[in-house]
Scaffold this motif. Structure first.
Motif, PDB file in Angstrom:
ATOM      1  N   LEU A 134      10.447   4.710  28.898  1.00 27.27           N
ATOM      2  CA  LEU A 134      10.114   4.139  28.958  1.00 27.27           C
ATOM      3  C   LEU A 134      10.260   3.578  30.259  1.00 27.27           C
ATOM      4  N   TYR A 135       9.085   2.254  31.584  1.00 30.38           N
ATOM      5  CA  TYR A 135       9.488   1.785  32.815  1.00 30.38           C
ATOM      6  C   TYR A 135       9.317   0.798  32.546  1.00 30.38           C
ATOM      7  N   ALA A 136       9.929   0.107  34.242  1.00 27.34           N
ATOM      8  CA  ALA A 136      10.134  -1.190  34.661  1.00 27.34           C
ATOM      9  C   ALA A 136       9.193  -0.372  35.950  1.00 27.34           C
ATOM     10  N   GLY A 137       7.837  -1.444  35.760  1.00 30.44           N
ATOM     11  CA  GLY A 137       7.613  -0.764  36.909  1.00 30.44           C
ATOM     12  C   GLY A 137       7.508   0.425  37.437  1.00 30.44           C
ATOM     13  N   ILE A 138       8.282   1.072  38.437  1.00 32.10           N
ATOM     14  CA  ILE A 138       8.969   2.888  38.627  1.00 32.10           C
ATOM     15  C   ILE A 138       9.632   3.247  38.288  1.00 32.10           C
ATOM     16  N   GLN A 139      10.478   2.063  37.583  1.00 36.40           N
ATOM     17  CA  GLN A 139      11.906   2.637  37.721  1.00 36.40           C
ATOM     18  C   GLN A 139      12.396   2.964  35.904  1.00 36.40           C
ATOM     19  N   LEU A 140      12.787   4.006  35.498  1.00 34.88           N
ATOM     20  CA  LEU A 140      12.564   4.360  34.430  1.00 34.88           C
ATOM     21  C   LEU A 140      13.644   4.157  33.937  1.00 34.88           C
ATOM     22  N   GLU A 141      13.716   3.677  32.476  1.00 35.48           N
ATOM     23  CA  GLU A 141      14.655   2.399  31.995  1.00 35.48           C
ATOM     24  C   GLU A 141      15.150   3.650  31.183  1.00 35.48           C
ATOM     25  N   MET A 142      14.383   4.119  30.240  1.00 34.62           N
ATOM     26  CA  MET A 142      14.564   4.919  29.180  1.00 34.62           C
ATOM     27  C   MET A 142      13.235   5.851  28.517  1.00 34.62           C
ATOM     28  N   ALA A 143      14.423   7.005  27.781  1.00 37.31           N
ATOM     29  CA  ALA A 143      13.276   7.981  27.304  1.00 37.31           C
ATOM     30  C   ALA A 143      13.858   8.483  25.896  1.00 37.31           C
ATOM     31  N   PHE A 144      12.462   8.233  25.218  1.00 36.53           N
ATOM     32  CA  PHE A 144      12.469   8.723  23.325  1.00 36.53           C
ATOM     33  C   PHE A 144      12.466  10.407  23.010  1.00 36.53           C
ATOM     34  N   GLU A 145      12.286  10.557  21.739  1.00 41.35           N
ATOM     35  CA  GLU A 145      11.843  11.698  21.223  1.00 41.35           C
ATOM     36  C   GLU A 145      10.308  10.947  20.737  1.00 41.35           C
ATOM     37  N   THR A 146      10.103   9.957  20.045  1.00 40.35           N
ATOM     38  CA  THR A 146       9.066   9.722  19.009  1.00 40.35           C
ATOM     39  C   THR A 146       8.773   8.581  19.553  1.00 40.35           C
ATOM     40  N   VAL A 147       7.148   8.334  19.315  1.00 41.97           N
ATOM     41  CA  VAL A 147       6.556   6.521  19.724  1.00 41.97           C
ATOM     42  C   VAL A 147       7.311   6.050  19.209  1.00 41.97           C
ATOM     43  N   GLY A 148       7.836   6.180  17.646  1.00 47.05           N
ATOM     44  CA  GLY A 148       8.298   5.351  16.785  1.00 47.05           C
ATOM     45  C   GLY A 148       9.612   4.823  17.063  1.00 47.05           C
ATOM     46  N   GLU A 149      10.619   5.545  17.784  1.00 48.07           N
ATOM     47  CA  GLU A 149      12.326   5.001  17.588  1.00 48.07           C
ATOM     48  C   GLU A 149      11.623   4.284  19.077  1.00 48.07           C
ATOM     49  N   ALA A 150      10.674   4.722  20.377  1.00 49.24           N
ATOM     50  CA  ALA A 150      10.270   3.588  21.642  1.00 49.24           C
ATOM     51  C   ALA A 150      10.116   2.514  20.874  1.00 49.24           C
ATOM     52  N   GLU A 151       8.889   2.220  19.941  1.00 44.52           N
ATOM     53  CA  GLU A 151       8.694   1.214  19.865  1.00 44.52           C
ATOM     54  C   GLU A 151       9.362   0.432  18.758  1.00 44.52           C
ATOM     55  N   GLU A 152      10.846   0.776  17.826  1.00 46.18           N
ATOM     56  CA  GLU A 152      11.673   0.275  17.532  1.00 46.18           C
ATOM     57  C   GLU A 152      12.723  -0.489  18.603  1.00 46.18           C
ATOM     58  N   TYR A 153      12.607   0.197  19.282  1.00 47.44           N
ATOM     59  CA  TYR A 153      13.593  -0.346  20.374  1.00 47.44           C
ATOM     60  C   TYR A 153      13.559  -1.066  20.511  1.00 47.44           C
ATOM     61  N   LEU A 154      12.102  -0.973  21.061  1.00 49.87           N
ATOM     62  CA  LEU A 154      11.203  -2.977  21.604  1.00 49.87           C
ATOM     63  C   LEU A 154      11.258  -3.523  20.826  1.00 49.87           C
ATOM     64  N   ALA A 155      10.673  -3.553  19.953  1.00 51.08           N
ATOM     65  CA  ALA A 155      10.730  -4.409  19.052  1.00 51.08           C
ATOM     66  C   ALA A 155      11.745  -4.663  18.993  1.00 51.08           C
ATOM     67  N   GLU A 156      13.367  -4.599  18.996  1.00 45.88           N
ATOM     68  CA  GLU A 156      14.696  -5.402  18.385  1.00 45.88           C
ATOM     69  C   GLU A 156      15.234  -6.280  19.793  1.00 45.88           C
ATOM     70  N   GLU A 157      14.186  -5.505  20.902  1.00 48.06           N
ATOM     71  CA  GLU A 157      14.820  -5.603  22.252  1.00 48.06           C
ATOM     72  C   GLU A 157      13.330  -7.572  22.805  1.00 48.06           C
ATOM     73  N   GLY A 158      12.438  -7.695  21.563  1.00 48.78           N
ATOM     74  CA  GLY A 158      11.779  -8.873  22.097  1.00 48.78           C
ATOM     75  C   GLY A 158      10.776  -8.873  22.672  1.00 48.78           C
ATOM     76  N   PHE A 159      10.018  -7.560  22.730  1.00 50.99           N
ATOM     77  CA  PHE A 159       8.868  -6.790  23.130  1.00 50.99           C
ATOM     78  C   PHE A 159       7.556  -6.302  21.918  1.00 50.99           C
ATOM     79  N   SER A 160       6.727  -6.850  22.408  1.00 52.43           N
ATOM     80  CA  SER A 160       5.552  -6.715  21.615  1.00 52.43           C
ATOM     81  C   SER A 160       4.407  -6.427  22.781  1.00 52.43           C
ATOM     82  N   LEU A 161       3.267  -5.273  22.249  1.00 58.19           N
ATOM     83  CA  LEU A 161       2.237  -4.397  22.700  1.00 58.19           C
ATOM     84  C   LEU A 161       1.328  -5.641  22.810  1.00 58.19           C
TER      85      LEU A 161
END
Length: 164
Positions: A134-161
């Protein structure tokens, strides 16, 4: 609990770290060899025993929203293990997204998706070398093992696709 002086002696034993005195008697340690934008390994070590180590690219550590672990009650062995892992994670090279393959893959996830929150902040989620980054511009914010973990985190933080 290690004292301020003991923590600093441990950090000083790492030749790749550079000590930087900051305000209120606190000390930071930077890793100039970092292959990421992030260079601060140890942050705000304070004479009261408090301090933080960056673990934003690591799994298995309880971090705050900046990827920092509070090391107030860490033993020497625990602190050294965390420092070794932090430096190793910042030393790793994370290449740009791979070029698309000419062969078709079945149900392959998108190489990059764009996510936005109501405030207009955008993050990009990229699949690289078997992990989701997960990047904010060129800065790495986080890394996830699965797309499901990443999408769950993004949803919890108020982000949508926004875009695939």
């Amino acid at each position: 609990m290690l004292t301020f002086e003991q923590k600093m002696a441990i950090l000083d034993s790492y030749p790749q770290l550079e000590r930087k005195d900051v305000s209120l008697g606190r000390v930071n340690y930077h890793f100039e060899g970092s292959r990421h934008e992030k260079k601060t390994v140890a942050s705000h070590l304070h004479p009261n025993g408090n301090g933080f180590v960056y673990a934003g690219l690591l799994r298995g550590y309880e971090t705050d929203n900046k990827g920092l672990v509070n090391i107030r009650d860490y033993s020497e062995a625990e602190l050294r293990e965390l420092l070794d892992a932090s430096i190793a994670s910042l030393s790793a090279y994370i290449p740009e997204a791979p070029a698309p393959s000419k062969r078709k893959k079945k149900a392959a996830p998108a190489a990059e998706t764009i996510w936005a929150n109501p405030e207009g902040n955008q993050l990009s989620l990229r699949f690289e070398e078997d992990l989701w980054y997960l990047y904010a511009g060129i800065q790495l914010e986080m890394a996830f093992e699965t797309v499901g973990e990443a999408e769950e985190y993004l949803a919890e933080e108020g982000f949508s696709l926004v875009q695939e």
